[in-house]
Design a protein around this motif. Structure first.
Motif, PDB file in Angstrom:
ATOM      1  N   TYR A 160     -12.444  42.845  60.275  1.00 47.12           N
ATOM      2  CA  TYR A 160     -11.439  43.145  61.285  1.00 47.12           C
ATOM      3  C   TYR A 160     -12.110  43.419  62.623  1.00 47.12           C
TER       4      TYR A 160
ATOM      5  N   GLY B 268     -10.317  37.377  48.630  1.00 49.64           N
ATOM      6  CA  GLY B 268      -9.314  38.020  49.469  1.00 49.64           C
ATOM      7  C   GLY B 268      -9.594  39.494  49.684  1.00 49.64           C
ATOM      8  N   PHE B 269      -9.060  40.051  50.760  1.00 48.19           N
ATOM      9  CA  PHE B 269      -9.258  41.478  51.051  1.00 48.19           C
ATOM     10  C   PHE B 269      -7.975  42.223  50.742  1.00 48.19           C
ATOM     11  N   LEU B 270      -7.708  42.403  49.477  1.00 45.83           N
ATOM     12  CA  LEU B 270      -6.430  42.999  49.107  1.00 45.83           C
ATOM     13  C   LEU B 270      -6.637  44.189  48.188  1.00 45.83           C
TER      14      LEU B 270
ATOM     15  N   ARG C 295      -1.295  38.070  62.001  1.00 43.60           N
ATOM     16  CA  ARG C 295      -2.056  38.319  63.219  1.00 43.60           C
ATOM     17  C   ARG C 295      -2.068  37.070  64.088  1.00 43.60           C
TER      18      ARG C 295
ATOM     19  N   HIS D 227       0.898  45.472  55.891  1.00 41.10           N
ATOM     20  CA  HIS D 227       1.015  46.587  56.830  1.00 41.10           C
ATOM     21  C   HIS D 227      -0.384  47.059  57.235  1.00 41.10           C
ATOM     22  N   PHE D 228      -1.246  47.224  56.242  1.00 42.98           N
ATOM     23  CA  PHE D 228      -2.610  47.680  56.503  1.00 42.98           C
ATOM     24  C   PHE D 228      -3.351  46.668  57.364  1.00 42.98           C
ATOM     25  N   THR D 229      -3.184  45.388  57.034  1.00 44.60           N
ATOM     26  CA  THR D 229      -3.863  44.358  57.825  1.00 44.60           C
ATOM     27  C   THR D 229      -3.471  44.458  59.288  1.00 44.60           C
TER      28      THR D 229
ATOM     29  N   MET E  61      -5.114  47.462  60.894  1.00 46.75           N
ATOM     30  CA  MET E  61      -6.548  47.301  61.118  1.00 46.75           C
ATOM     31  C   MET E  61      -6.828  46.331  62.254  1.00 46.75           C
ATOM     32  N   ALA E  62      -5.868  45.435  62.497  1.00 48.46           N
ATOM     33  CA  ALA E  62      -6.045  44.527  63.622  1.00 48.46           C
ATOM     34  C   ALA E  62      -5.494  45.168  64.884  1.00 48.46           C
TER      35      ALA E  62
ATOM     36  N   TRP F  69      -5.008  56.648  55.686  1.00 47.57           N
ATOM     37  CA  TRP F  69      -3.676  56.445  55.086  1.00 47.57           C
ATOM     38  C   TRP F  69      -3.793  55.620  53.824  1.00 47.57           C
TER      39      TRP F  69
ATOM     40  N   GLN G   6      -2.102  37.297  55.135  1.00 54.49           N
ATOM     41  CA  GLN G   6      -2.836  38.179  56.033  1.00 54.49           C
ATOM     42  C   GLN G   6      -3.235  37.465  57.315  1.00 54.49           C
TER      43      GLN G   6
ATOM     44  N   SER H 133     -11.646  44.779  46.424  1.00 58.53           N
ATOM     45  CA  SER H 133     -10.935  44.118  47.501  1.00 58.53           C
ATOM     46  C   SER H 133     -11.891  43.433  48.457  1.00 58.53           C
TER      47      SER H 133
END
Lengths: 204, 225, 223
Positions: B89, A54-56, A118, A67-69, A72-73, B12, A114, B80
């Motif tokens: 992304y 995972g990208f966490l 999107r 929120h970040f995901t 970034m999208a 951020w 995540q 991560s």
């Protein structure tokens, strides 16, 4: 479509290629009309990848990770959407806890989340059942079902058994880098050998 | 533009994590202070000498400290999923470079804000009257350092010998920045009777512009798998 | 290794001959320098070595750009060969510079702009070669190397200007510009000799690189 195969067969590599994280060393493929090699950005806009780790970020909260995901999208992070997704994956109560405190199962759910914040047309799931309890596995099955219903294509790689594996419309067997896609009439159960611990069928 | 929005999201995220864990900032400040301290010991009690070389010592301290934080730029991505996560992304990957660059600049400037006054005390140089000039030198130098540093950090992120390769690649490339910053700082502290510092500021500014263009341009190639 | 090809033989012979002639002229035929004595003859090897060091790096730069545009690994092989040979010439330049400096100015090292830039050039080269050694995959190696080659080279003029400013703001540059014709000719002769040596080494090294590349590929298939 479900991808099965023993460890090391190349399932993760294949998913990463489709997600355009890896460049093909030869040849090309097209996803939704866009070339993986020449238009990777178009492909990335429409695909979501769920990886084993995972990208966490550990030091952000669950809500902040989502929120970040979204940022970034290139989406405007919307509290309602985030809240709704957190509800769906069962993490609404721990929304403001840092990921560091999460168990493996909770992380997996958040990673799944995540993909839900999107709008994607293709979901690439790498070992989505790993680390989940039965409730978590049911969640994955439900989400896959929802994807199917909304027209999102799902490419799921697993060496574990699960409802979604059995419900897959098409199955592909990957062995040592060689992919064999079973014809539509055949299901996976024909290729599973008997034996091995319950819930983890062996694929030869 | 999308690139800037996404770069901003990365800044951020990184600054938020840094504010919460204070990993890098604390380590950097302590390390920098230690370096300056050792210099003072090594050069002995000759205050006149110390004052004259304070510009050089300061920037050596900043350079070493900066390298420390650079190798960690992409490291907090390790847990991560590594840079892969960011690359998955959509959108221009240059957002990653811009985001990491801005994060590095901010962090290094914050450390310098503590370090420069500390250097003033240690080396008995009176810094306050030159504060504005020093700030300009500091900003231009830090930008130059971070530009090339962030770029090379991305290139070496997966190498086994990253701790050696990064300085090896970085220091020859940073010679103009170091020369410019050290000379400008020293001149400013001496009162700059012939306004020579302007020449060095121009060197710094040109370096910054040239390498900003080059690094941003080439960055996607550095990240290819 | 396989026997030399025709081109290599000719280049090798030409290089050898011109080096011998150039050295002979530089050592014996050209008159001694009035001020510095025989030590000044080191210039006939030091200056060409320096020229070649920079030219080799320029070739690295060109090849790096070509590789990034065309992604043909052959360009990268030429770049690597040039870098290896360039390192040797750079180290030679520095060594000769130090040998010239000690008797002439009494010090092993001066912060002369050209010498300093050459030292930094050596550092950039070494970094370039070190980075190459970390990539097993030919394509990744070529990509990384090309990036470093381009940035490194782009930096050289800036470094040179910075160091020159650094030195000249406080002292004027050292060497005089007026040169007697026979000295100039000898210099040109030795420059040609060094260039031929470079060309010869390049041709052999690139051929070796091509063989290495094929070996790598075969080993990858068998793995």
């Amino acid at each position: 479509m479900c991808l099965v195969g023993p460890n090391g067969a190349g399932k993760t590599t294949l998913l990463k290629l489709v997600a355009t994280l890896l460049r093909p060393s030869g040849g090309d493929a097209r996803l939704l009309g866009h070339s993986l090699r020449d238009e990777p950005d178009e492909v990335r806009k429409r695909t979501g990848l769920l990886t084993v780790r995972g990208f966490l970020y550990d030091d952000l909260t669950a809500a902040e990770n989502l929120h970040f995901t979204m940022r970034m999208a290139d989406l405007r992070p919307d509290r309602d959407t985030i809240g709704r997704v957190l509800e769906r994956i069962g993490l609404a109560e721990v929304a403001d806890n840092r990921m560091r405190t999460f168990s493996t199962g909770m992380r997996k759910r958040l990673a799944l989340g995540q993909l839900l914040v999107r709008p994607i047309e293709v979901a690439l799931l790498d070992e989505p059942y790993a680390g989940l309890d039965s409730q978590g596995m049911r969640l994955v099955d439900e989400v896959v079902g929802e994807f199917k219903a909304s027209g999102t294509t799902v490419l799921l790689a697993s060496h574990q058994d699960g409802e979604a594996v059995r419900l897959a419309e098409r199955t592909g067997i990957l062995r040592k880098g060689h992919l064999e896609i079973l014809p539509e009439s055949e299901t996976l159960s024909r290729h599973l050998s008997v034996g091995g611990p319950a819930g983890a069928p062996e694929v030869e | 533009m999308s690139v800037f929005r996404r770069a901003w999201a990365i800044v951020w995220k990184d600054l938020l994590i840094e504010a919460r864990t204070k990993q890098s900032f604390n380590a950097m400040v302590f390390f920098a202070a230690l370096v300056l301290f050792i210099f003072s010991f090594a050069l002995g009690p000759d205050t006149e000498l110390l004052r004259r070389v304070s510009g050089g010592l300061l920037w050596v301290g900043i350079a070493f400290t900066g390298i420390l934080s650079l190798s960690r730029t992409y490291q907090n991505e390790e847990t991560s999923g590594g840079l892969e996560g960011l690359r998955a992304y959509p959108g221009d990957v240059r957002a990653i470079y811009l985001g990491k660059l801005m994060g590095n600049i901010v962090l290094l400037l914050l450390v310098e804000a503590v370090l420069i006054p500390a250097a003033g005390i240690l080396f008995q140089a009176d810094l306050w009257p030159h504060a504005l000039d020093l700030a300009v030198v500091s900003i231009l130098g830090t930008i130059g350092f971070s530009l090339v540093g962030t770029f090379y950090a991305a290139l070496t992120v997966n190498l086994r010998a990253r701790e050696v390769m990064l300085p090896l690649l970085l220091f020859p490339a940073l010679v103009p920045v170091l020369l410019g910053a050290v000379n400008a700082t020293t001149l400013v502290l001496e009162g700059d009777p012939m306004s020579e510092a302007a020449v060095w500021l121009r060197v710094l500014a040109s370096f910054d512009i040239i390498f900003f263009v080059i690094c941003i341009w080439i960055f996607p190639i550095a990240l290819e798998e | 290794m396989e026997p030399k090809t025709g081109v290599e033989r000719i280049l090798g012979a030409a290089a050898l001959v011109t080096m011998l002639v150039g050295s002979a002229v530089g050592l014996f035929l050209v008159p001694q320098d009035a001020a510095q004595g025989n030590v000044q003859r080191l210039m006939y090897v030091h200056v060409p070595a320096a020229w070649l060091a920079f030219m080799a790096f320029f070739i690295v730069f060109v090849m790096s750009v070509l590789y990034l545009i065309q992604r043909d690994v052959r360009w990268d092989r030429v770049a690597a060969a040039s870098a290896e040979i360039g390192v040797v010439f750079t180290a030679l330049t520095l060594l000769l510079g130090m040998m010239w400096g000690k008797p002439t100015w009494g010090v092993w090292w001066t912060w002369d702009p050209r010498l300093t830039t050459t030292a930094i050039l050596l550092a950039i080269y070494v970094g370039y070669l070190a980075l190459r050694s970390f990539a097993d995959d030919e394509e990744k190696r070529a990509r990384w190397a090309s990036i470093v080659g381009i940035i490194g080279f782009a930096n050289v003029p800036i470094v040179y200007m910075s160091v020159t400013w650094w030195r000249t703001l406080h002292q004027p540059p050292s060497s005089p510009r007026s040169v007697a014709p026979e000295i100039l000719w000898t210099l040109m002769l030795n420059l040609a000799a060094f260039t031929l040596v470079y060309a010869y080494l390049m041709v052999r090294r690139v051929r070796l690189a091509r063989l290495e590349g094929e070996l790598e590929k075969r080993m990858a298939y068998n793995a």
